[in-house]
Design a protein around this motif. Structure first.
Motif, short mmCIF file in Angstrom:
data_model
loop_
_atom_site.label_atom_id
_atom_site.label_comp_id
_atom_site.label_asym_id
_atom_site.label_seq_id
_atom_site.Cartn_x
_atom_site.Cartn_y
_atom_site.Cartn_z
N GLU A 104 -71.85 -1.34 5.96
CA GLU A 104 -71.99 -2.01 4.67
C GLU A 104 -70.64 -2.57 4.25
N VAL A 105 -70.63 -3.85 3.89
CA VAL A 105 -69.43 -4.52 3.40
C VAL A 105 -69.78 -5.23 2.11
N GLU A 106 -68.95 -5.07 1.09
CA GLU A 106 -69.15 -5.76 -0.17
C GLU A 106 -68.19 -6.94 -0.28
N VAL A 107 -68.72 -8.06 -0.77
CA VAL A 107 -67.91 -9.23 -1.10
C VAL A 107 -68.03 -9.47 -2.59
N THR A 108 -66.90 -9.48 -3.28
CA THR A 108 -66.86 -9.72 -4.73
C THR A 108 -66.29 -11.11 -4.98
N ASP A 109 -67.08 -11.94 -5.67
CA ASP A 109 -66.71 -13.32 -5.92
C ASP A 109 -66.53 -13.57 -7.41
N PHE A 110 -65.47 -14.25 -7.78
CA PHE A 110 -65.25 -14.65 -9.16
C PHE A 110 -64.22 -15.77 -9.20
N MET A 111 -64.11 -16.40 -10.36
CA MET A 111 -63.04 -17.35 -10.59
C MET A 111 -62.13 -16.78 -11.66
N ILE A 112 -60.84 -16.96 -11.50
CA ILE A 112 -59.87 -16.40 -12.45
C ILE A 112 -60.05 -17.09 -13.79
N LEU A 113 -60.30 -16.29 -14.83
CA LEU A 113 -60.55 -16.83 -16.16
C LEU A 113 -59.24 -16.95 -16.93
N PRO A 114 -58.97 -18.12 -17.51
CA PRO A 114 -57.75 -18.25 -18.32
C PRO A 114 -57.80 -17.32 -19.53
N ARG A 115 -56.65 -16.78 -19.89
CA ARG A 115 -56.59 -15.79 -20.98
C ARG A 115 -56.67 -16.43 -22.35
N THR B 240 -59.06 -21.17 -9.43
CA THR B 240 -58.99 -20.33 -8.24
C THR B 240 -60.27 -19.53 -8.05
N ILE B 241 -60.87 -19.68 -6.86
CA ILE B 241 -61.98 -18.83 -6.43
C ILE B 241 -61.36 -17.67 -5.65
N VAL B 242 -61.72 -16.45 -6.03
CA VAL B 242 -61.24 -15.25 -5.34
C VAL B 242 -62.43 -14.57 -4.68
N ARG B 243 -62.26 -14.22 -3.38
CA ARG B 243 -63.31 -13.52 -2.64
C ARG B 243 -62.68 -12.26 -2.03
N LEU B 244 -63.11 -11.12 -2.55
CA LEU B 244 -62.60 -9.83 -2.08
C LEU B 244 -63.59 -9.21 -1.10
N ILE B 245 -63.08 -8.70 0.01
CA ILE B 245 -63.92 -8.12 1.07
C ILE B 245 -63.57 -6.64 1.18
N ASP B 246 -64.56 -5.76 0.95
CA ASP B 246 -64.31 -4.32 0.93
C ASP B 246 -65.27 -3.60 1.87
N MET C 194 -63.10 -7.59 11.96
CA MET C 194 -63.82 -6.33 11.90
C MET C 194 -63.35 -5.57 10.66
N VAL C 195 -64.28 -5.26 9.76
CA VAL C 195 -63.96 -4.59 8.51
C VAL C 195 -64.47 -3.16 8.58
N ALA C 196 -63.56 -2.22 8.55
CA ALA C 196 -63.92 -0.80 8.62
C ALA C 196 -64.05 -0.23 7.21
N GLU C 197 -64.60 0.96 7.13
CA GLU C 197 -64.73 1.64 5.84
C GLU C 197 -63.35 1.80 5.19
N ASN C 198 -63.27 1.48 3.90
CA ASN C 198 -62.04 1.55 3.11
C ASN C 198 -61.00 0.52 3.53
N GLU C 199 -61.40 -0.49 4.27
CA GLU C 199 -60.50 -1.59 4.62
C GLU C 199 -60.78 -2.75 3.67
N HIS C 200 -59.72 -3.47 3.28
CA HIS C 200 -59.85 -4.48 2.24
C HIS C 200 -59.14 -5.77 2.65
N HIS C 201 -59.78 -6.88 2.34
CA HIS C 201 -59.21 -8.20 2.60
C HIS C 201 -59.51 -9.12 1.42
N TYR C 202 -58.88 -10.29 1.44
CA TYR C 202 -59.16 -11.30 0.42
C TYR C 202 -58.99 -12.68 1.02
#
Length: 631
Positions: A111-122, A133-139, A202-210
């Protein structure tokens, strides 16, 4: 052994599960989710592919538009590299406080999760800055899975390939209309084929990319590390939470209300305050048809529904910004109103057919721009003046110049309400005396009289009051058709129009008036398909082809029922309409009840504003409290 899906916090949508077949042609329109930064937006497919993204603003050129052309459109996909005996699935959800999308990609053993969002201006100052910016986190969550990343932008609506330049480890860039697009990540992408950057990791458990994609000026302002990507996630979540759409309402259908407020918040163009109709263009109202319009603009007809949605739920900052934008945009053509405007208040919108794109499921032509910009829509005056009254009634104020301008709009109504127009549905010529347009002219003058009573305008409104009363007499007398036993879509005509269901909301007639009761029954009989309603019958607009049901019309039916005191029917109508939303609660412009498919541009602001209006009408009629938590 596979881990169970984690439990959900209160108010959080559950993951929606779907089997992932190999991409073959086009995905259903309802398979998409939206992310955005209140300047532009991206659509993310269930299979992890970003298939629509314009930049730097909503109505700029596309970088990814596979949604409009499966071959030339371009996309940005992160997904499992191989299907394990057909066992791959995805499960997705939104964050409870923000349009942050998490997609769980599951095979038999991983199981791998991908979290997608765009950075919201403050804040507004940051919103006016350039970075998108589109950010895609791979966990990695369990086991090990081979993930494939494919990034292939296409410029000029699919006509050009990017010219990638290397900028050190993990980073590429290219030029786009004078801007710089930077791709950065912890995964080493290779320029493997024409116009694509790709990698398998190859994404292992507890490994993270972006992986991130940023549209910048001067090549600055992009994410440079995994730690920075994680920090931007936290900041974006916190900034959205401060906006308050997630906790602005308590009452019936609270979860659906929250989703609709999220959609409307994503359609706000923060630098100007405009609210666009939809982030997409060219998605067909019928597969293979020619009604494939560009909705990346702001329609005055929608303004009353959108602003009231913000005001009713305590989103005063968004409401105030939108109202000021409306006043500024209308200033350019005052005392006359145009039909639609760009986010930068330009009403001179051309129209051309794009030959570079085949259209969703070969529905061509894909239209760039919108021909409705040259039409006469008299209902726009009612929308803008009803909006002004709602804004003042909820504590806003008109600047001196705005007060003068709304009076001038009323004077135009006095001069023009007897003219035929193209109507709310933008029917081609010949123009007609649309019932809804006449009623909205009544509403314009009625709102002006009420503004004077509140002291917002200093004008002797007796002349407006007299003309208002005359319009009401004409509408209730000449729109009624004895043979069909209903108010018709146009004076002296015999066809039905679902927008007539709004007459009680407008205030020109009571919902329990026998004529409105009969009109509702006739519209349900002739335009209904279960809970869903078509706008009007085939052929009424003179265009070829059949269209599906129109989502907002189903919510207008619920609004009518609530105002008529038929609360159980109203609640059942809302429930039935919500069943047509996708797994994340998103709705497009139209819906095919027989095929169970979303159609038209997606997500559609008017559909969600109509949903909010119907839920609010039910809550008010039933006496169930609503608690806006922002003031």
């Amino acid at each position: 052994m596979k881990k169970p899906v984690r439990s959900q916090a209160d108010g959080e949508k559950p993951y929606a599960t779907g089997f992932l077949p190999e991409r073959n042609g086009y995905l259903p329109i309802g398979d998409y989710a939206i992310i955005g930064d209140t300047r532009t937006a991206a659509l993310v497919a269930r299979d992890g592919s970003i298939d629509w993204f314009c930049g730097p603003d909503f109505d700029d050129d596309t970088l990814f538009c596979r949604l409009a052309d499966q071959y030339r459109g371009g996309y940005f996909q992160i997904a499992l590299a191989a299907r394990d005996g057909g066992a791959a699935t995805t499960e997705r959800r939104y964050d409870p406080e923000a349009p942050i999308l998490t997609t769980a990609h599951r095979s038999r053993d991983a199981e791998v999760e991908v979290t997608d969002f765009m950075i919201l201006p403050r804040d507004l100052a940051q919103a006016a800055s350039f970075g998108r910016t589109i950010v895609r986190l791979i966990d990695g969550k369990e086991g090990s899975a081979l993930m494939r990343i494919s990034l292939g932008p296409r410029l000029q609506y699919g006509a050009e390939l990017p010219k990638f330049e290397r900028d050190g480890a993990g980073r590429w860039w290219f030029r786009h209309d004078g801007d710089i697009v930077v791709i950065d990540g912890s995964v080493e992408l290779a320029n493997t084929r024409r116009g694509f950057l790709e990698a398998e990791v190859m994404v292992a458990e507890n490994e993270h990319h972006y992986v991130t994609l940023s549209v910048t000026q001067g090549g600055e302002g992009y994410v440079t590390s995994l730690a920075e990507a994680r920090q931007s996630l936290g900041r974006t979540r916190a900034t959205w939470a401060e906006r308050g759409f997630a906790d602005s309402y308590e009452g019936p259908f609270a979860a659906q209300m929250k989703t609709s407020l999220m959609v409307l918040s994503l359609l706000v163009h923060a630098p100007t305050g405009a609210v666009i109709a939809s982030p997409t263009m060219g998605l067909p109202e019928v597969i293979g048809g020619t009604r494939n319009y560009d909705y990346r603009y702001c329609w005055l007809r929608d303004s009353y529904f959108v602003l009231n949605a913000f005001l009713d739920q305590g989103l005063t900052e968004e409401a105030g910004a939108f109202f000021r934008w409306l006043m500024a945009a209308s200033r350019t053509s005052a005392p006359y109103l145009e039909t639609l405007y760009t986010v930068h208040r330009d009403s001179k919108i051309g129209l051309r057919n794009l030959r570079t794109l085949e259209g969703y499921k070969a529905s061509a032509p894909v239209q760039l721009g919108n021909g409705a910009s040259t039409q006469l829509q008299l209902d726009a005056y009612g929308s803008i003046l009803m909006t002004a009254f709602s804004y003042v009634q909820k504590g806003g104020h008109l600047h001196p110049g705005e007060a003068v301008r709304v009076v001038r709009f009323g004077e135009v109504v006095m001069d023009q309400w007897t003219l035929p127009d193209n109507g709310i549905w933008e029917m081609p010529d010949p123009r007609r005396h649309h019932t809804y347009s006449k009623a909205m002219c009544w509403a314009a003058l009625d709102s002006l009289v009420k503004l004077a009573e509140l002291g917002a305008v200093s004008e002797d409104v007796d002349r407006f009051r007299q003309e208002r009363d005359e319009i009401r007499d004409v509408v209730l007398r000449e729109a009624w058709h004895d043979e069909i036993g209903a108010f018709a879509g146009a004076l002296g005509s015999d066809w039905l129009d679902a927008s007539v269901l709004l007459l009680p909301r407008i205030g020109i007639i009571e919902a329990d008036d026998p004529r409105m009761v009969a009109t509702y029954d006739r519209i349900r009989e002739r335009l209904g398909n279960g809970a869903h309603l078509r706008r009007y019958a085939d052929g009424v607009d003179g265009l070829e082809g059949r269209e599906a049901t129109f989502n907002v019309c189903g919510f207008w039916a619920a609004d009518y029922l609530a105002r008529a005191g038929r609360l159980e029917e109203a609640e059942a109508q809302i429930e039935a309409m919500l069943a047509a939303a996708n797994d994340l609660g998103l709705m497009s412009e139209e819906y095919d009840p027989d095929a169970g498919l979303q159609l038209g541009n997606f997500p559609q602001g008017l559909s969600h504003a109509g949903m909010i209006a119907a839920i609010s009408a039910l809550a008010e009629a039933s006496g169930e409290a609503r608690f806006p938590k922002k003031g």
